[in-house]
Design an enzyme around this catalytic site. Structure first.
Site, mmCIF file in Angstrom:
data_model
loop_
_atom_site.group_PDB
_atom_site.id
_atom_site.type_symbol
_atom_site.label_atom_id
_atom_site.label_comp_id
_atom_site.label_asym_id
_atom_site.label_seq_id
_atom_site.Cartn_x
_atom_site.Cartn_y
_atom_site.Cartn_z
ATOM 1 N N GLY A 8 7.266 -6.757 -4.937
ATOM 2 C CA GLY A 8 6.181 -6.751 -3.957
ATOM 3 C C GLY A 8 5.665 -8.156 -3.733
ATOM 4 O O GLY A 8 6.186 -9.113 -4.304
ATOM 5 N N ASP A 129 -5.741 2.240 -3.357
ATOM 6 C CA ASP A 129 -4.504 2.328 -2.554
ATOM 7 C C ASP A 129 -3.930 3.743 -2.693
ATOM 8 O O ASP A 129 -2.778 3.933 -3.081
ATOM 9 C CB ASP A 129 -3.504 1.283 -3.065
ATOM 10 C CG ASP A 129 -2.344 1.061 -2.096
ATOM 11 O OD1 ASP A 129 -2.418 1.542 -0.953
ATOM 12 O OD2 ASP A 129 -1.358 0.416 -2.490
#
Ligand code: AMP
Length: 212
Positions: A8, A129
């Site tokens: 990521g 998230d």
């Protein structure tokens, strides 16, 4: 074994059984996850180090609090500077599999996600998230992962934003049935301040509509 399974912007995630100890490598009896926060060359090196350490510590703290609250999350095994080692949750990532299950299975999963989210919110833990990409189904148990944007807050607003995120994720990725799925989520989601949180959700959604 030391396999990069995800790269990521913030971190690399490895599935490994190699415990780093001084210069030696010891093999663990079971594979685990190592999330390693990567340096950012655009930051001053000192600030970069501090930030990566701080984010690693915060994520570990939020995970530990969520575990103590009784939520299904990966257990933290070790923290080292920019590395967070945790239990590997081996199962189906819901973003990829939810749509393929029978409707009754989808509904019971959504109620369980609601229950898990309420456990977090009752303990003032905000996931940050909350999408189906960060949920894993393992033997009929839903695990919440990736607390990298997580934080501690009592605010109704922060809890409402978490609920908004899961609602949005359903609309985006599970749109065939998103209304029913969200209704089932709300069946399982019964935190102490549910009414206030849902009232605030409406305000959050209105703001969102003006922005786009
Ligand atoms: P993260 O950076 O925490 O969002 O992790 C990126 C990806 O790595 C996740 O979407 C999962 O696919 C995988 N992952 C991270 N942590 C775990 C875990 N504890 N168990 C299984 N897979 C994980």
């Amino acid at each position: 074994m030391n396999n990069l399974i995800f790269q990521g912007a913030e971190a690399k995630v490895f599935l490994t059984d190699e415990i780093k100890s001084d210069s030696k490598i010891i093999l663990a009896p079971q594979a685990f996850i190592r999330k390693s926060r990567v340096p950012k060359s655009y930051r001053h090196p000192k600030i970069d180090e501090e930030l990566r350490k701080k984010r690693t510590r915060i994520e570990a703290r939020v995970l530990s609090k969520a575990l103590a609250a009784g939520a299904n999350i990966p257990k933290v095994l070790r923290i080292e500077k920019y590395d967070l080692e945790m239990e590997f949750i081996n199962g189906d990532r819901l973003s990829q599999t939810l749509n393929s299950y029978s409707e009754s299975k989808q509904f019971s999963i959504m109620r369980e996600i609601g229950t898990q989210t309420a456990i977090l919110h009752n303990n003032n833990i905000i996931h940050g998230d909350l999408t189906t990409s960060n949920m894993i189904l393992q033997e009929n148990k839903i695990f919440l992962i990736d607390f990298g944007l997580g934080f501690i807050s009592r605010k109704i607003e922060d809890k409402a934003v978490d609920v908004h995120l899961i609602k949005q994720a359903l609309e985006a990725k599970h749109f065939q049935n998103h209304k029913k799925l969200f209704r089932e989520f709300l069946e399982g989601y019964n935190p102490t301040e549910k009414e206030k949180i849902l009232a605030r959700l409406e305000a959050v959604e209105k703001r969102g509509r003006y922005r786009h």
